[in-house]
Design a protein around this motif. Structure first.
Motif, PDB file in Angstrom:
ATOM      1  N   UNK A  14       0.794  -1.223   0.000  1.00  0.00           N
ATOM      2  CA  UNK A  14       0.000   0.000   0.000  1.00  0.00           C
ATOM      3  C   UNK A  14       0.824   1.270   0.000  1.00  0.00           C
ATOM      4  N   UNK A  15       1.673   1.408  -0.959  1.00  0.00           N
ATOM      5  CA  UNK A  15       2.374   2.680  -1.138  1.00  0.00           C
ATOM      6  C   UNK A  15       3.593   2.811  -0.277  1.00  0.00           C
ATOM      7  N   UNK A  16       4.474   1.879  -0.341  1.00  0.00           N
ATOM      8  CA  UNK A  16       5.662   1.894   0.496  1.00  0.00           C
ATOM      9  C   UNK A  16       6.594   3.048   0.169  1.00  0.00           C
ATOM     10  N   UNK A  17       6.352   3.741  -0.937  1.00  0.00           N
ATOM     11  CA  UNK A  17       7.235   4.842  -1.297  1.00  0.00           C
ATOM     12  C   UNK A  17       8.484   4.357  -2.001  1.00  0.00           C
ATOM     13  N   UNK A  42      -7.068   3.360   2.153  1.00  0.00           N
ATOM     14  CA  UNK A  42      -6.302   4.565   2.481  1.00  0.00           C
ATOM     15  C   UNK A  42      -5.728   4.510   3.888  1.00  0.00           C
ATOM     16  N   UNK A  43      -6.441   3.876   4.801  1.00  0.00           N
ATOM     17  CA  UNK A  43      -5.958   3.816   6.188  1.00  0.00           C
ATOM     18  C   UNK A  43      -4.674   2.992   6.306  1.00  0.00           C
ATOM     19  N   UNK A  44      -4.385   2.163   5.302  1.00  0.00           N
ATOM     20  CA  UNK A  44      -3.182   1.348   5.341  1.00  0.00           C
ATOM     21  C   UNK A  44      -2.014   1.899   4.556  1.00  0.00           C
ATOM     22  N   UNK A  45      -2.174   3.053   3.950  1.00  0.00           N
ATOM     23  CA  UNK A  45      -1.083   3.617   3.152  1.00  0.00           C
ATOM     24  C   UNK A  45       0.092   4.032   4.022  1.00  0.00           C
ATOM     25  N   UNK A  51      -5.031  14.288   4.986  1.00  0.00           N
ATOM     26  CA  UNK A  51      -6.475  14.331   5.189  1.00  0.00           C
ATOM     27  C   UNK A  51      -7.176  14.877   3.945  1.00  0.00           C
ATOM     28  N   UNK A  52      -6.605  15.925   3.359  1.00  0.00           N
ATOM     29  CA  UNK A  52      -7.197  16.524   2.158  1.00  0.00           C
ATOM     30  C   UNK A  52      -7.195  15.537   0.999  1.00  0.00           C
ATOM     31  N   UNK A  58     -11.961  10.007  -1.733  1.00  0.00           N
ATOM     32  CA  UNK A  58     -13.286   9.491  -1.395  1.00  0.00           C
ATOM     33  C   UNK A  58     -14.383  10.178  -2.205  1.00  0.00           C
ATOM     34  N   UNK A  59     -14.270  11.475  -2.403  1.00  0.00           N
ATOM     35  CA  UNK A  59     -15.262  12.205  -3.191  1.00  0.00           C
ATOM     36  C   UNK A  59     -15.211  11.790  -4.660  1.00  0.00           C
TER      37      UNK A  59
END
Length: 143
Positions: A14-17, A42-45, A51-52, A58-59
């Protein structure tokens, strides 16, 4: 727990960079199902999305999934791809008809806000037809 989502993939790091894109795919039956799956993703990234960015993703997901359900009848896949500097949302549906901008209905009866909202939140929005029918609407957002 079934949240109306058929999961077809798991985030791999999930997006280790590390520069390698990570992907996640689900088949939501409703926009709320899609939002739930995306919020969990997203909570696991790592590193976490701001937040933005999370709110924007989500939108965008909500609008694209709602439009696919309304105009194509179903979502065949919701795919998230994470890269170092971008988050890509792809919503696939069985209709070959490209989305079109409409004049917003200020009375709230017929909508018309979704696609222009997605375009204002995303870096890019593209539509790719599938060779066997249907399409993918792809929005790329800053990470």
């Amino acid at each position: 727990m079934d949240h109306g989502v058929k999961e077809t993939g798991r985030p791999s790091g999930a997006g280790r960079g590390n520069g390698n894109p990570d992907a996640y795919s689900v088949q939501p039956r409703q926009a709320a199902d899609a939002r739930h799956a995306v919020a969990a993703f997203l909570s696991g990234l790592q590193p976490p999305a701001s937040s933005e960015t999370a709110q924007n993703v989500l939108l965008v997901v909500s609008e694209l999934v709602t439009n696919a359900l309304r105009y194509a009848g179903e979502v065949t896949a919701l795919r998230l791809t994470v890269e170092d500097d971008a988050l890509r949302v792809a919503v696939e549906d069985p209709s070959p008809v490209r989305p079109r901008e409409r004049s917003p209905d200020l009375t709230g009866r017929t909508g018309g806000f979704g696609l222009s909202m997605v375009q204002s939140l995303a870096r890019t929005v593209t539509v790719r037809p599938h060779p066997h029918g249907g399409k993918a609407v792809i929005a790329t957002l800053a990470r």
